[in-house]
Scaffold this motif. Structure first.
Motif, PDB file in Angstrom:
ATOM      1  N   MET A 157      67.791  85.890  52.393  1.00 48.90           N
ATOM      2  CA  MET A 157      67.389  85.037  53.498  1.00 48.90           C
ATOM      3  C   MET A 157      65.886  84.788  53.390  1.00 48.90           C
ATOM      4  O   MET A 157      65.140  85.645  52.923  1.00 48.90           O
ATOM      5  N   THR A 158      65.450  83.625  53.834  1.00 46.34           N
ATOM      6  CA  THR A 158      64.014  83.338  53.856  1.00 46.34           C
ATOM      7  C   THR A 158      63.396  83.737  55.186  1.00 46.34           C
ATOM      8  O   THR A 158      62.197  83.989  55.268  1.00 46.34           O
ATOM      9  N   HIS A 159      64.236  83.776  56.242  1.00 46.66           N
ATOM     10  CA  HIS A 159      63.754  84.061  57.589  1.00 46.66           C
ATOM     11  C   HIS A 159      64.824  84.806  58.386  1.00 46.66           C
ATOM     12  O   HIS A 159      66.010  84.733  58.066  1.00 46.66           O
ATOM     13  N   VAL A 175      62.783  91.969  53.108  1.00 43.12           N
ATOM     14  CA  VAL A 175      62.742  91.189  51.867  1.00 43.12           C
ATOM     15  C   VAL A 175      63.889  90.182  51.802  1.00 43.12           C
ATOM     16  O   VAL A 175      64.071  89.518  50.798  1.00 43.12           O
ATOM     17  N   GLY A 176      64.670  90.071  52.887  1.00 43.15           N
ATOM     18  CA  GLY A 176      65.697  89.040  52.969  1.00 43.15           C
ATOM     19  C   GLY A 176      67.116  89.485  52.693  1.00 43.15           C
ATOM     20  O   GLY A 176      68.029  88.662  52.768  1.00 43.15           O
ATOM     21  N   SER A 177      67.335  90.757  52.382  1.00 42.11           N
ATOM     22  CA  SER A 177      68.714  91.223  52.179  1.00 42.11           C
ATOM     23  C   SER A 177      69.451  91.170  53.511  1.00 42.11           C
ATOM     24  O   SER A 177      68.944  91.643  54.527  1.00 42.11           O
ATOM     25  N   ARG A 178      70.647  90.594  53.480  1.00 44.27           N
ATOM     26  CA  ARG A 178      71.443  90.406  54.694  1.00 44.27           C
ATOM     27  C   ARG A 178      72.675  91.286  54.652  1.00 44.27           C
ATOM     28  O   ARG A 178      73.368  91.360  53.635  1.00 44.27           O
ATOM     29  N   LEU A 179      72.949  91.940  55.763  1.00 37.63           N
ATOM     30  CA  LEU A 179      74.188  92.688  55.916  1.00 37.63           C
ATOM     31  C   LEU A 179      75.134  91.817  56.719  1.00 37.63           C
ATOM     32  O   LEU A 179      74.874  91.512  57.884  1.00 37.63           O
ATOM     33  N   GLY A 180      76.214  91.369  56.066  1.00 36.43           N
ATOM     34  CA  GLY A 180      77.219  90.558  56.744  1.00 36.43           C
ATOM     35  C   GLY A 180      78.434  91.396  57.067  1.00 36.43           C
ATOM     36  O   GLY A 180      78.382  92.623  57.074  1.00 36.43           O
ATOM     37  N   ARG A 181      79.539  90.736  57.288  1.00 37.73           N
ATOM     38  CA  ARG A 181      80.781  91.442  57.621  1.00 37.73           C
ATOM     39  C   ARG A 181      81.497  91.975  56.385  1.00 37.73           C
ATOM     40  O   ARG A 181      82.437  92.740  56.497  1.00 37.73           O
ATOM     41  N   PRO A 220      65.617  86.936  69.222  1.00 41.08           N
ATOM     42  CA  PRO A 220      65.260  86.464  70.562  1.00 41.08           C
ATOM     43  C   PRO A 220      63.815  86.764  70.951  1.00 41.08           C
ATOM     44  O   PRO A 220      63.137  85.913  71.512  1.00 41.08           O
ATOM     45  N   GLY A 221      63.320  87.938  70.631  1.00 39.30           N
ATOM     46  CA  GLY A 221      61.964  88.322  71.025  1.00 39.30           C
ATOM     47  C   GLY A 221      60.890  87.930  70.052  1.00 39.30           C
ATOM     48  O   GLY A 221      59.813  87.506  70.439  1.00 39.30           O
ATOM     49  N   GLY A 222      61.186  88.045  68.761  1.00 40.08           N
ATOM     50  CA  GLY A 222      60.179  87.775  67.737  1.00 40.08           C
ATOM     51  C   GLY A 222      60.177  86.371  67.208  1.00 40.08           C
ATOM     52  O   GLY A 222      59.266  85.980  66.478  1.00 40.08           O
ATOM     53  N   GLY A 223      61.192  85.585  67.542  1.00 41.71           N
ATOM     54  CA  GLY A 223      61.266  84.227  67.040  1.00 41.71           C
ATOM     55  C   GLY A 223      61.566  84.175  65.561  1.00 41.71           C
ATOM     56  O   GLY A 223      62.318  85.004  65.045  1.00 41.71           O
ATOM     57  N   LEU A 224      60.957  83.241  64.874  1.00 41.30           N
ATOM     58  CA  LEU A 224      61.189  83.065  63.444  1.00 41.30           C
ATOM     59  C   LEU A 224      60.310  84.049  62.681  1.00 41.30           C
ATOM     60  O   LEU A 224      59.094  84.012  62.794  1.00 41.30           O
ATOM     61  N   VAL A 225      60.946  84.921  61.935  1.00 41.87           N
ATOM     62  CA  VAL A 225      60.248  85.955  61.166  1.00 41.87           C
ATOM     63  C   VAL A 225      60.393  85.623  59.697  1.00 41.87           C
ATOM     64  O   VAL A 225      61.515  85.538  59.176  1.00 41.87           O
ATOM     65  N   GLU A 226      59.286  85.403  59.012  1.00 44.94           N
ATOM     66  CA  GLU A 226      59.332  85.126  57.571  1.00 44.94           C
ATOM     67  C   GLU A 226      59.643  86.410  56.826  1.00 44.94           C
ATOM     68  O   GLU A 226      59.075  87.466  57.110  1.00 44.94           O
ATOM     69  N   LEU A 227      60.551  86.308  55.860  1.00 47.30           N
ATOM     70  CA  LEU A 227      60.963  87.460  55.059  1.00 47.30           C
ATOM     71  C   LEU A 227      60.453  87.283  53.640  1.00 47.30           C
ATOM     72  O   LEU A 227      59.955  86.219  53.274  1.00 47.30           O
ATOM     73  N   ARG A 228      60.596  88.294  52.830  1.00 45.59           N
ATOM     74  CA  ARG A 228      60.165  88.337  51.436  1.00 45.59           C
ATOM     75  C   ARG A 228      58.709  88.687  51.377  1.00 45.59           C
ATOM     76  O   ARG A 228      57.946  88.356  50.571  1.00 45.59           O
TER      77      ARG A 228
END
Length: 185
Positions: free
Chosen positions: A171-173, A125-131, A177-185
């Motif tokens: 994040m929207t996407h 759904v686009g939640s990002r885990l950063g540093r 490397p393997g899956g390319g651009l993955v749409e999120l949400r």
């Protein structure tokens, strides 16, 4: 979770890391057109990708803005400022590399059609885990609402669910490397 992901990344053999970086370079270049502006970053340590991505974008006449992390007098992270990448990087705090001055204001992120964001993981759904420092949290709200916000991760770092805070900008996407651009949400 951050410790486990970083440990797994460090265990990736160099030849696999280089092959994944080349695939990310190829996939990102295919998303952009000459004349586009992209906010990107310089991968460090075990982060997916390489600085070669930046050079290939500039060679394709894409404007590349790179983040510059600064803190206020109390040591609190400020929104990222941006510098035009012209093939030169200088050493910065936290082991980062950034473009030399002059810098653009934080609002320059709003000129980009694509914002490529470092991440340890991202969920569907686009939640990002950063540093965890919050530089991107303070900056992404200034991006153009129509911009693609792309978390760059390894294939196994796209997860079903991550914790999220109310201030997190989804994040929207994801770019893998393997899956390319993955749409999120």
């Amino acid at each position: 979770m951050r410790t486990a992901i970083l440990s797994a990344r460090r265990a990736v053999p160099g030849d696999v890391r280089r092959a994944e970086a080349e695939e990310l370079r190829r996939r990102l270049a295919a998303l952009l057109r000459s004349g586009d502006t992209v906010c990107a970053y310089v991968p460090v340590g075990s982060e997916p990708g390489s600085a070669d991505i930046l050079d290939s974008l500039v060679a394709a006449r894409i404007r590349v803005l790179l983040p510059v992390a600064r803190e206020d007098d109390a040591g609190q992270p400020l929104p990222l400022t941006w510098g035009d990448y012209r093939g030169e990087l200088v050493a910065a705090r936290f082991g980062l590399r950034e473009p030399p001055a002059p810098y653009l204001p934080a609002e320059a992120i709003g000129t980009a059609s694509t914002v490529v964001v470092p991440a340890l993981a991202v969920d569907r759904v686009g939640s990002r885990l950063g540093r965890g420092a919050g530089y991107y949290d303070r900056s992404l709200a200034m991006a153009d609402p129509s911009a693609r916000l792309i978390a760059t991760v390894r294939d196994d770092e796209v997860l079903d669910r991550l914790p999220a805070e109310p201030h997190d900008v989804p994040m929207t996407h994801a770019l893998t490397p393997g899956g390319g651009l993955v749409e999120l949400r």
